[in-house]
Design an enzyme around this catalytic site. Structure first.
Site, short mmCIF file in Angstrom:
data_model
loop_
_atom_site.label_atom_id
_atom_site.label_comp_id
_atom_site.label_asym_id
_atom_site.label_seq_id
_atom_site.Cartn_x
_atom_site.Cartn_y
_atom_site.Cartn_z
N ASP A 185 0.72 -1.31 -0.18
CA ASP A 185 0.02 0.14 -0.17
C ASP A 185 0.88 1.17 -0.01
O ASP A 185 0.37 2.11 -0.62
CB ASP A 185 -0.85 -0.16 1.21
CG ASP A 185 -2.26 -0.96 1.23
OD1 ASP A 185 -2.93 -1.14 0.20
OD2 ASP A 185 -2.18 -2.09 1.90
N ARG B 190 1.09 2.87 16.66
CA ARG B 190 0.36 4.16 15.82
C ARG B 190 0.84 5.33 16.16
O ARG B 190 1.16 6.27 15.65
CB ARG B 190 -0.87 3.91 15.64
CG ARG B 190 -1.27 2.39 14.56
CD ARG B 190 -0.40 2.33 13.66
NE ARG B 190 -0.69 1.04 12.62
CZ ARG B 190 0.30 0.58 11.84
NH1 ARG B 190 1.17 1.25 11.32
NH2 ARG B 190 -0.32 -0.34 11.02
N ASP C 194 -6.55 1.50 12.22
CA ASP C 194 -5.33 2.04 12.32
C ASP C 194 -5.58 3.64 11.63
O ASP C 194 -4.86 4.64 12.06
CB ASP C 194 -4.14 1.43 11.34
CG ASP C 194 -3.74 0.37 12.03
OD1 ASP C 194 -3.70 0.27 13.48
OD2 ASP C 194 -3.34 -0.66 11.66
N SER D 288 -2.00 -9.61 5.16
CA SER D 288 -1.73 -8.29 5.34
C SER D 288 -1.18 -8.40 6.79
O SER D 288 -1.67 -8.70 7.82
CB SER D 288 -2.86 -7.42 5.36
OG SER D 288 -2.62 -6.21 6.06
N1 ARG Z 1 -6.67 -5.61 14.28
C1 ARG Z 1 -5.33 -5.09 14.84
C2 ARG Z 1 -5.57 -3.73 15.41
O1 ARG Z 1 -6.42 -2.86 15.08
C3 ARG Z 1 -4.20 -5.09 13.92
C4 ARG Z 1 -4.20 -4.37 12.62
C5 ARG Z 1 -2.93 -4.66 11.78
N2 ARG Z 1 -2.91 -4.39 10.56
C6 ARG Z 1 -2.48 -5.14 9.65
N3 ARG Z 1 -2.35 -4.69 8.27
N4 ARG Z 1 -2.75 -6.48 9.65
O2 ARG Z 1 -4.66 -3.21 16.18
#
Ligand code: ARG
Length: 406
Positions: A14, A94, A123, A174
């Site tokens: 991405d 993040r 995120d 991902s």
């Molecule tokens: N569901 C998790 C969270 O919201 C992980 C998100 C991770 N992102 C990814 N691209 N796998 O913290």
């Protein structure tokens, strides 16, 4: 007029295609910033790849120490685990990345910050809230929220713009990685009935293939902060890295979570978090002998609030700072050592000790040397049961019929 955009660049699919996309769509000059929180190892060529994709500048920030000190360890002390399962690796990373992006944007006099998050996840919320709280003047661009391409279309877009892809970018999953864990989603994991296939995992050995003999380890804490591993003092980053390797080898740290996202979607998320699982277990065990029953009970509620807040992207809030202050205060005597056993995917606490232990052998023992006054219990129970007896006398209890066997 061209605008300058600071892009959170992971080197993944991405964010790689975001570079040409930003140039085409916004006539932007892209500054690619990679924040290293201890994730993917093969990041040796990120700068070249960002520049090859069309960035005017590429830089890496090493955020590992800050991540552990200001995000991971406070969350550990809080006992923050979302929905009882997810130690929050991605969610904790993040807000720190947001802060670095804002700093670079200000230094570079950029007008906007961009990230690769889609419009369905948590995120985007964490980034957007972090960035706008720290600098409301910055514009946020989330290309993946605007372009609506499937993964297949993204790969095609990359080819058409000559963006070089790494092998991992063709994987059906991902993923997001940092020191505190690896998050895996999409592909066949989207069927919640299917067991996660072995190829989804990268940090942990499958419990079936883990060593036949258990590994014992000792973790020492000072005021709730991990200090030493098997008696050897080390910094937080090194300690977490060691634990990820040791526990991962024994198949510890795999988590299969049917998770509730902030945006209202239920989603199947798989995690590998060997160090987080071990450290949370150890820290909790140490708290169990150093905190009172009341402190433990209330802290459990704080832990849940803390986890929700981190998950929901509310790190930069007064609420977080208040909870954090409470948590820190609870850790004054959380000092001591915990002994754990790792074996074929399980992590069991087998021993705990502390100079401030509230466990008193002469109170607990059933052997010689018992100091507890057994006869005093009669009066205690008499008064403790007073309201119950009174109520049962005045308001008869509704008891089920046991079927005449009595
Ligand atoms: N569901 C998790 C969270 O919201 C992980 C998100 C991770 N992102 C990814 N691209 N796998 O913290």
């Amino acid at each position: 007029m061209t605008m300058k955009v600071v892009l959170a660049y992971s080197g993944g699919l991405d964010t790689s295609i975001a570079i040409p996309w930003l140039k085409e769509r916004y006539d932007a000059q892209v500054v690619a910033v990679t924040v290293n929180l201890g994730g993917e190892k093969d990041s040796g060529d990120v700068h070249e790849r960002a520049l090859a994709a069309g960035a005017i500048k590429a830089m890496t920030v090493d955020g590992k120490e800050a991540f552990v000190r200001h995000f991971v360890f406070p969350a550990l002390q809080a006992g923050a685990i979302y929905q009882g399962q997810y130690p929050l690796a991605t969610a904790l990373g993040r807000p720190l990345i947001a802060r670095y992006l804002v700093e670079v944007a200000q230094r570079e006099s950029a007008q906007a910050v961009a990230h690769g998050c889609t419009g369905k996840g948590n995120d985007q919320v964490r980034f957007d809230l972090g960035i706008t709280t720290l600098d409301p003047s910055l514009r946020i661009i989330a290309p993946a929220r605007e372009w609506s391409m499937t993964r297949e279309e993204e790969i095609q877009y990359a080819h058409s713009r000559q963006v070089p892809l790494r092998l991992g970018q063709r994987s059906p999953y991902s993923t997001d990685e940092n020191l505190w864990g690896r998050s895996i989603e999409a592909g066949n994991l989207e069927d919640p009935w299917q067991e996660p296939p072995e190829e989804a995992f990268a940090w942990t050995r499958s419990p079936e293939k883990a060593p036949q003999t258990p590994l014992y380890l000792e973790i020492s804490f000072d005021q709730g902060l991990p200090q030493a591993l098997d008696g050897e003092e080390m910094g937080g980053v090194a300690l977490i890295q060691h634990l990820n390797n040791m526990a991962g080898e024994h198949g510890v740290g795999r988590i299969d979570h049917l998770e509730d996202r902030l945006v209202g979607i239920k989603s199947r998320e798989v995690y590998e978090a060997p160090a987080a699982v071990v450290l949370h277990a150890a820290h909790k065990a140490l708290e169990s002998i150093t905190l009172s029953r009341d402190q433990l009970r209330f802290k459990e509620r704080v832990a849940r609030e803390y986890a929700e807040l981190v998950y929901n992207g509310l790190w930069y809030t007064g609420f977080h700072q208040d909870l954090d202050a409470y948590v820190r205060s609870t850790q004054r005597y959380v000092t001591g050592t915990v002994r754990l056993k790792l074996f074929k995917g399980s992590c069991t606490v087998v021993g705990r000790s502390s100079p401030y232990s509230l466990y008193q052998h002469d109170l607990a023992t059933y052997d010689k040397g018992d100091r507890f006054d057994h006869r005093a219990s009669v009066g205690f129970i008499h008064i403790y049961g007073l309201p119950g007896r009174t109520q049962a006398r005045l308001q008869p209890l509704d008891l089920p019929d046991l079927g005449g066997n009595g």
